[in-house]
Design a protein around this motif. Structure first.
Motif, PDB file in Angstrom:
ATOM      1  N   MET A   1      -3.460   1.169  10.668  1.00  0.00           N
ATOM      2  CA  MET A   1      -4.876   2.070  10.910  1.00  0.00           C
ATOM      3  C   MET A   1      -5.534   0.826  10.655  1.00  0.00           C
ATOM      4  O   MET A   1      -5.629  -0.221  10.388  1.00  0.00           O
ATOM      5  N   ALA A   2      -6.298   1.940  11.823  1.00  0.00           N
ATOM      6  CA  ALA A   2      -7.722   0.689  11.326  1.00  0.00           C
ATOM      7  C   ALA A   2      -9.118   0.989   9.960  1.00  0.00           C
ATOM      8  O   ALA A   2      -9.643   0.148   9.528  1.00  0.00           O
ATOM      9  N   ILE A   3      -8.543   1.522   9.392  1.00  0.00           N
ATOM     10  CA  ILE A   3      -9.223   2.058   8.000  1.00  0.00           C
ATOM     11  C   ILE A   3      -8.204   1.303   6.466  1.00  0.00           C
ATOM     12  O   ILE A   3      -7.043   1.416   6.324  1.00  0.00           O
ATOM     13  N   SER A   4      -8.971   0.325   6.951  1.00  0.00           N
ATOM     14  CA  SER A   4      -8.319  -0.390   5.167  1.00  0.00           C
ATOM     15  C   SER A   4      -8.732   0.082   3.913  1.00  0.00           C
ATOM     16  O   SER A   4     -10.225   0.383   3.441  1.00  0.00           O
ATOM     17  N   ILE A   5      -7.384   0.179   2.017  1.00  0.00           N
ATOM     18  CA  ILE A   5      -8.133   0.460   1.282  1.00  0.00           C
ATOM     19  C   ILE A   5      -8.403  -1.141   0.635  1.00  0.00           C
ATOM     20  O   ILE A   5      -7.186  -1.855   0.310  1.00  0.00           O
ATOM     21  N   SER A   6      -9.016  -0.823  -0.423  1.00  0.00           N
ATOM     22  CA  SER A   6      -9.863  -2.899  -1.091  1.00  0.00           C
ATOM     23  C   SER A   6      -9.226  -2.044  -2.592  1.00  0.00           C
ATOM     24  O   SER A   6     -10.168  -2.744  -3.265  1.00  0.00           O
ATOM     25  N   LEU A   7      -8.672  -1.047  -2.703  1.00  0.00           N
ATOM     26  CA  LEU A   7      -9.172   0.102  -4.208  1.00  0.00           C
ATOM     27  C   LEU A   7      -8.580  -1.590  -4.980  1.00  0.00           C
ATOM     28  O   LEU A   7      -9.473  -1.190  -6.206  1.00  0.00           O
ATOM     29  N   ASN A   8      -7.414  -1.898  -4.736  1.00  0.00           N
ATOM     30  CA  ASN A   8      -7.228  -3.213  -5.729  1.00  0.00           C
ATOM     31  C   ASN A   8      -7.854  -3.752  -6.714  1.00  0.00           C
ATOM     32  O   ASN A   8      -8.136  -4.251  -7.723  1.00  0.00           O
ATOM     33  N   ILE A   9      -9.054  -4.100  -5.308  1.00  0.00           N
ATOM     34  CA  ILE A   9      -9.622  -5.078  -4.971  1.00  0.00           C
ATOM     35  C   ILE A   9     -11.094  -4.427  -6.363  1.00  0.00           C
ATOM     36  O   ILE A   9     -11.400  -5.445  -7.845  1.00  0.00           O
ATOM     37  N   ILE A  10     -11.222  -3.791  -6.200  1.00  0.00           N
ATOM     38  CA  ILE A  10     -12.375  -2.682  -7.541  1.00  0.00           C
ATOM     39  C   ILE A  10     -11.654  -3.041  -8.416  1.00  0.00           C
ATOM     40  O   ILE A  10     -12.264  -2.641  -9.431  1.00  0.00           O
ATOM     41  N   LEU A  11     -10.566  -2.368  -8.592  1.00  0.00           N
ATOM     42  CA  LEU A  11      -9.570  -1.612 -10.069  1.00  0.00           C
ATOM     43  C   LEU A  11      -9.906  -3.423 -10.527  1.00  0.00           C
ATOM     44  O   LEU A  11      -9.782  -3.413 -12.388  1.00  0.00           O
ATOM     45  N   ALA A  12      -9.359  -4.482 -10.114  1.00  0.00           N
ATOM     46  CA  ALA A  12      -9.260  -5.410 -10.964  1.00  0.00           C
ATOM     47  C   ALA A  12     -10.877  -6.164 -11.309  1.00  0.00           C
ATOM     48  O   ALA A  12     -10.802  -6.595 -12.529  1.00  0.00           O
ATOM     49  N   LYS A  13     -11.630  -5.494 -10.229  1.00  0.00           N
ATOM     50  CA  LYS A  13     -12.523  -6.133 -10.664  1.00  0.00           C
ATOM     51  C   LYS A  13     -13.841  -5.239 -12.053  1.00  0.00           C
ATOM     52  O   LYS A  13     -13.920  -6.023 -12.880  1.00  0.00           O
ATOM     53  N   ARG A  14     -13.261  -4.426 -12.258  1.00  0.00           N
ATOM     54  CA  ARG A  14     -13.566  -3.538 -13.003  1.00  0.00           C
ATOM     55  C   ARG A  14     -12.968  -3.700 -14.604  1.00  0.00           C
ATOM     56  O   ARG A  14     -12.918  -3.098 -15.384  1.00  0.00           O
ATOM     57  N   ASN A  15     -11.326  -4.324 -14.161  1.00  0.00           N
ATOM     58  CA  ASN A  15     -10.349  -4.107 -15.006  1.00  0.00           C
ATOM     59  C   ASN A  15      -9.837  -2.917 -15.773  1.00  0.00           C
ATOM     60  O   ASN A  15      -9.952  -2.948 -16.941  1.00  0.00           O
ATOM     61  N   SER A  33      -1.161   5.648  -6.098  1.00  0.00           N
ATOM     62  CA  SER A  33      -0.191   4.039  -5.259  1.00  0.00           C
ATOM     63  C   SER A  33      -0.626   4.941  -3.704  1.00  0.00           C
ATOM     64  O   SER A  33      -0.614   3.935  -3.059  1.00  0.00           O
ATOM     65  N   ILE A  34       0.290   5.726  -3.692  1.00  0.00           N
ATOM     66  CA  ILE A  34       0.081   6.285  -1.980  1.00  0.00           C
ATOM     67  C   ILE A  34      -1.925   5.665  -1.259  1.00  0.00           C
ATOM     68  O   ILE A  34      -1.768   5.258  -0.416  1.00  0.00           O
ATOM     69  N   LEU A  35      -2.870   5.640  -1.865  1.00  0.00           N
ATOM     70  CA  LEU A  35      -4.398   5.499  -1.030  1.00  0.00           C
ATOM     71  C   LEU A  35      -3.766   3.740  -1.499  1.00  0.00           C
ATOM     72  O   LEU A  35      -4.534   3.393  -0.453  1.00  0.00           O
ATOM     73  N   LYS A  36      -3.826   3.791  -2.737  1.00  0.00           N
ATOM     74  CA  LYS A  36      -3.834   2.313  -2.623  1.00  0.00           C
ATOM     75  C   LYS A  36      -3.045   1.230  -1.843  1.00  0.00           C
ATOM     76  O   LYS A  36      -3.327   0.093  -1.204  1.00  0.00           O
ATOM     77  N   THR A  37      -1.550   1.332  -1.728  1.00  0.00           N
ATOM     78  CA  THR A  37      -0.959   0.636  -0.070  1.00  0.00           C
ATOM     79  C   THR A  37      -1.787   0.910   1.438  1.00  0.00           C
ATOM     80  O   THR A  37      -1.075   1.019   1.995  1.00  0.00           O
ATOM     81  N   GLY A  38      -2.602   2.180   1.504  1.00  0.00           N
ATOM     82  CA  GLY A  38      -3.059   2.408   2.762  1.00  0.00           C
ATOM     83  C   GLY A  38      -2.132   3.570   3.408  1.00  0.00           C
ATOM     84  O   GLY A  38      -2.428   3.407   4.726  1.00  0.00           O
ATOM     85  N   ARG A  39      -1.057   4.086   2.070  1.00  0.00           N
ATOM     86  CA  ARG A  39      -0.217   4.905   3.667  1.00  0.00           C
ATOM     87  C   ARG A  39      -0.501   6.599   3.146  1.00  0.00           C
ATOM     88  O   ARG A  39      -0.061   7.205   4.350  1.00  0.00           O
ATOM     89  N   ALA A  40      -2.153   6.261   2.758  1.00  0.00           N
ATOM     90  CA  ALA A  40      -2.364   7.914   2.556  1.00  0.00           C
ATOM     91  C   ALA A  40      -3.283   8.236   4.137  1.00  0.00           C
ATOM     92  O   ALA A  40      -3.362   7.581   5.369  1.00  0.00           O
ATOM     93  N   LYS A  41      -3.274   9.891   4.480  1.00  0.00           N
ATOM     94  CA  LYS A  41      -2.771  10.171   5.695  1.00  0.00           C
ATOM     95  C   LYS A  41      -4.180  10.472   5.839  1.00  0.00           C
ATOM     96  O   LYS A  41      -4.782  10.703   6.757  1.00  0.00           O
ATOM     97  N   ALA A  42      -4.467  10.867   4.436  1.00  0.00           N
ATOM     98  CA  ALA A  42      -6.407  11.772   4.476  1.00  0.00           C
ATOM     99  C   ALA A  42      -6.964  11.756   2.676  1.00  0.00           C
ATOM    100  O   ALA A  42      -5.402  11.166   2.256  1.00  0.00           O
TER     101      ALA A  42
END
Length: 71
Positions: A1-15, A33-42
């Motif tokens: 997929m051409a859209i990547s999700i970097s939510l884990n990085i923001i979560l770690a930065k914000r603790n 979890s589905i969103l964080k792993t990039g499996r979400a379709k929308a």
């Protein structure tokens, strides 16, 4: 997929834990979890808005467009 999700990085930065974020924005841990792993379709704008509000970030901090090798 051409859209990547970097939510884990923001979560770690914000603790902030995934559980904490899911509870704060009113979605299940499984859906987060589905969103964080990039499996979400929308993703709903209301969910994206809630994430950004809670984490004090911009959508571009979480979502990136990365073209695939085919163009």
């Amino acid at each position: 997929m051409a859209i990547s999700i970097s939510l884990n990085i923001i979560l770690a930065k914000r603790n902030v834990s995934s559980k904490e974020l899911a509870e704060a924005i009113g979605i299940t841990q499984q859906n987060l979890s589905i969103l964080k792993t990039g499996r979400a379709k929308a993703v709903r704008f209301s969910t994206l808005e809630a994430i950004c509000k809670y984490l004090d970030c911009q959508p571009g901090d979480i979502l990136q467009y990365e073209p695939d090798d085919n163009g």
